[in-house]
Design a protein around this motif. Structure first.
Motif, PDB file in Angstrom:
ATOM      1  N   UNK A 163      37.198  47.213  38.607  1.00 36.30           N
ATOM      2  CA  UNK A 163      36.480  47.534  37.630  1.00 36.30           C
ATOM      3  C   UNK A 163      36.410  46.976  35.908  1.00 36.30           C
ATOM      4  N   UNK A 164      35.685  47.899  34.883  1.00 39.12           N
ATOM      5  CA  UNK A 164      34.994  47.043  33.968  1.00 39.12           C
ATOM      6  C   UNK A 164      35.537  47.975  33.163  1.00 39.12           C
ATOM      7  N   UNK A 165      35.665  47.525  31.602  1.00 39.68           N
ATOM      8  CA  UNK A 165      36.235  48.132  30.453  1.00 39.68           C
ATOM      9  C   UNK A 165      34.933  47.728  29.454  1.00 39.68           C
ATOM     10  N   UNK A 166      34.247  47.713  29.119  1.00 39.93           N
ATOM     11  CA  UNK A 166      33.499  47.509  27.697  1.00 39.93           C
ATOM     12  C   UNK A 166      33.737  48.221  26.097  1.00 39.93           C
ATOM     13  N   UNK A 167      34.000  47.721  25.270  1.00 37.43           N
ATOM     14  CA  UNK A 167      33.824  47.603  24.371  1.00 37.43           C
ATOM     15  C   UNK A 167      33.118  47.230  22.951  1.00 37.43           C
ATOM     16  N   UNK A 168      32.938  47.639  21.778  1.00 36.88           N
ATOM     17  CA  UNK A 168      31.910  47.732  20.691  1.00 36.88           C
ATOM     18  C   UNK A 168      32.237  46.255  19.159  1.00 36.88           C
ATOM     19  N   UNK A 169      31.475  45.682  19.006  1.00 40.49           N
ATOM     20  CA  UNK A 169      31.745  44.348  18.404  1.00 40.49           C
ATOM     21  C   UNK A 169      31.097  44.656  17.204  1.00 40.49           C
ATOM     22  N   UNK A 170      31.394  43.945  16.273  1.00 42.79           N
ATOM     23  CA  UNK A 170      30.559  43.662  15.544  1.00 42.79           C
ATOM     24  C   UNK A 170      29.078  43.375  15.799  1.00 42.79           C
ATOM     25  N   UNK A 171      27.923  44.015  15.361  1.00 42.27           N
ATOM     26  CA  UNK A 171      26.204  44.009  15.557  1.00 42.27           C
ATOM     27  C   UNK A 171      26.137  44.201  16.663  1.00 42.27           C
ATOM     28  N   UNK A 172      25.341  42.921  17.225  1.00 45.38           N
ATOM     29  CA  UNK A 172      24.513  43.797  18.985  1.00 45.38           C
ATOM     30  C   UNK A 172      26.199  42.925  19.521  1.00 45.38           C
ATOM     31  N   UNK A 173      27.469  43.241  19.147  1.00 45.57           N
ATOM     32  CA  UNK A 173      28.601  41.991  20.670  1.00 45.57           C
ATOM     33  C   UNK A 173      29.296  43.155  21.144  1.00 45.57           C
ATOM     34  N   UNK A 174      29.825  43.392  22.544  1.00 47.04           N
ATOM     35  CA  UNK A 174      30.263  43.164  23.573  1.00 47.04           C
ATOM     36  C   UNK A 174      31.628  43.459  24.190  1.00 47.04           C
ATOM     37  N   UNK A 175      32.214  43.378  23.829  1.00 48.66           N
ATOM     38  CA  UNK A 175      33.491  42.602  24.557  1.00 48.66           C
ATOM     39  C   UNK A 175      33.889  43.055  25.721  1.00 48.66           C
ATOM     40  N   UNK A 176      33.756  42.295  26.917  1.00 49.37           N
ATOM     41  CA  UNK A 176      34.335  43.574  28.357  1.00 49.37           C
ATOM     42  C   UNK A 176      35.235  43.089  29.006  1.00 49.37           C
ATOM     43  N   UNK A 177      35.725  43.103  29.560  1.00 45.73           N
ATOM     44  CA  UNK A 177      37.396  43.079  30.513  1.00 45.73           C
ATOM     45  C   UNK A 177      36.833  43.597  31.917  1.00 45.73           C
ATOM     46  N   UNK A 178      36.690  42.358  32.951  1.00 45.34           N
ATOM     47  CA  UNK A 178      36.556  43.282  34.860  1.00 45.34           C
ATOM     48  C   UNK A 178      37.815  42.756  35.010  1.00 45.34           C
ATOM     49  N   UNK A 179      38.194  43.530  36.346  1.00 39.44           N
ATOM     50  CA  UNK A 179      39.960  42.878  36.720  1.00 39.44           C
ATOM     51  C   UNK A 179      38.707  43.093  38.209  1.00 39.44           C
ATOM     52  N   UNK A 180      40.108  42.475  38.998  1.00 43.07           N
ATOM     53  CA  UNK A 180      39.849  42.424  40.530  1.00 43.07           C
ATOM     54  C   UNK A 180      41.250  42.883  41.008  1.00 43.07           C
ATOM     55  N   UNK A 181      42.018  43.789  41.560  1.00 43.37           N
ATOM     56  CA  UNK A 181      43.550  44.009  42.390  1.00 43.37           C
ATOM     57  C   UNK A 181      43.026  43.231  43.245  1.00 43.37           C
ATOM     58  N   UNK A 182      43.656  42.361  43.973  1.00 38.05           N
ATOM     59  CA  UNK A 182      44.053  41.529  44.513  1.00 38.05           C
ATOM     60  C   UNK A 182      45.121  42.432  45.307  1.00 38.05           C
ATOM     61  N   UNK A 183      46.099  42.730  45.306  1.00 35.63           N
ATOM     62  CA  UNK A 183      47.494  43.918  45.743  1.00 35.63           C
ATOM     63  C   UNK A 183      48.144  44.410  44.460  1.00 35.63           C
ATOM     64  N   UNK A 184      49.242  44.382  45.321  1.00 39.10           N
ATOM     65  CA  UNK A 184      50.458  45.129  43.628  1.00 39.10           C
ATOM     66  C   UNK A 184      50.849  44.013  42.887  1.00 39.10           C
ATOM     67  N   UNK A 185      50.596  43.339  43.242  1.00 40.92           N
ATOM     68  CA  UNK A 185      51.418  41.826  42.531  1.00 40.92           C
ATOM     69  C   UNK A 185      49.925  40.882  41.558  1.00 40.92           C
ATOM     70  N   UNK A 186      49.604  41.093  42.169  1.00 41.78           N
ATOM     71  CA  UNK A 186      47.953  40.008  41.475  1.00 41.78           C
ATOM     72  C   UNK A 186      46.908  40.995  41.743  1.00 41.78           C
ATOM     73  N   UNK A 187      46.099  40.475  40.006  1.00 44.34           N
ATOM     74  CA  UNK A 187      44.878  41.319  39.776  1.00 44.34           C
ATOM     75  C   UNK A 187      44.458  39.939  39.113  1.00 44.34           C
ATOM     76  N   UNK A 188      43.072  39.851  39.728  1.00 47.44           N
ATOM     77  CA  UNK A 188      42.282  38.898  38.378  1.00 47.44           C
ATOM     78  C   UNK A 188      41.206  39.776  37.768  1.00 47.44           C
ATOM     79  N   UNK A 189      41.243  38.491  36.411  1.00 49.21           N
ATOM     80  CA  UNK A 189      40.303  38.887  35.223  1.00 49.21           C
ATOM     81  C   UNK A 189      39.529  38.100  34.799  1.00 49.21           C
ATOM     82  N   UNK A 190      38.154  38.498  34.130  1.00 45.45           N
ATOM     83  CA  UNK A 190      37.445  37.740  33.636  1.00 45.45           C
ATOM     84  C   UNK A 190      37.190  38.264  32.143  1.00 45.45           C
TER      85      UNK A 190
END
Length: 249
Positions: A148-175
């Motif tokens: 999944x990916x969530x995008x939010x707007x910051x000031x000026x021309x910036x976007x705040x992004x979080x990408x998540x990958x669910x490896x299992x119920x007990x582990x996720x990887x985030x960028x």
């Protein structure tokens, strides 16, 4: 309230468009029958449970039985509420196709995510407004159904992004990164991305381990609104095709 409205829209959309979805599915040859009562039957639930017995990453819950199709066995089309196996437990809706064989076995044929609204594409004419406002929201990777990916707007021309990958119920990887939005090229370019691994014990306690903080890459928005992730650090987004799902709260 937004999630309730989305759920109602998803149900109405699915009930209206099931015939079109069925006609487009290459493995569905016969006619579909819509039940008078959309309640999920015991037989449909049993087939669903068998088909999803070893499925991980996303938890699907049948909401309505939209149609059945007689083949050498029976095909089911179910409207499902899907919950990502992540701490945020983000949800979306999907049409799930299941085949129940005559021998009692069942298999998953297809999952088609329902996109609520129109996929956004950056607009060049923003009258000084941050162009990231055109792309904010929650996205799902339609290839894996686990990212999944969530995008939010910051000031000026910036976007705040979080990408998540669910490896299992007990582990996720985030960028996690902040990128510059270019409305001319329909891209978000970023540096300084942090990748981290989040693990959870049976009590729900979280442990976060940072992998690196120097990632870089781009998000590219296609004309159809889909988003392609180019991760220059380790090519993590090579197979991802994100589609917009809703405006996150």
């Amino acid at each position: 309230m937004k999630k309730i409205v989305c759920a109602v829209i998803a149900l109405m959309l699915a009930l209206t468009c099931i015939s079109a979805f069925a006609e487009e599915s290459p493995f569905l040859a016969g006619g579909w029958n819509a039940p008078e009562d959309p309640a999920v039957t015991d037989e449909a639930r049993a087939a669903f449970d068998k088909a999803f017995a070893e499925f991980t990453g996303v938890s699907y819950e049948p909401v309505a039985l939209l149609g059945t199709q007689v083949v050498a066995g029976l095909n089911y089309c179910l409207l499902c509420k899907a919950t990502l196996v992540t701490p945020e437990q983000d949800t979306f809706y999907a049409l799930v196709y299941i085949y129940a064989a005559l021998d009692g076995s069942a298999e998953l044929l297809d999952v088609q995510t329902l996109n609520i609204g129109v996929s956004p594409v950056p607009d060049e004419d923003m009258d000084g407004q941050n162009p990231a406002m055109n792309i904010i929201g929650f996205y799902v990777d339609k290839t894996s159904e686990r990212a999944t990916m969530n995008i939010a707007a910051l000031e000026e021309d910036l976007a705040d992004v979080t990408i998540m990958w669910a490896n299992s119920a007990f582990e996720t990887v985030e960028w996690m990164f902040t990128g510059v939005v270019d409305p001319d090229t329909f891209t978000v370019t970023y540096t300084g991305c942090e990748k981290r691994i989040c693990t959870y014990d049976e009590a729900g306690n979280e442990t976060i381990s940072s992998v690196y903080t120097d990632g870089e890459g781009t998000l590219t928005f296609a004309e159809d609104g889909s988003v392609h992730w180019t991760d220059s650090k380790e090519n993590a987004g090579a197979d991802c095709v994100f589609v917009w799902d809703y405006i996150a709260e």
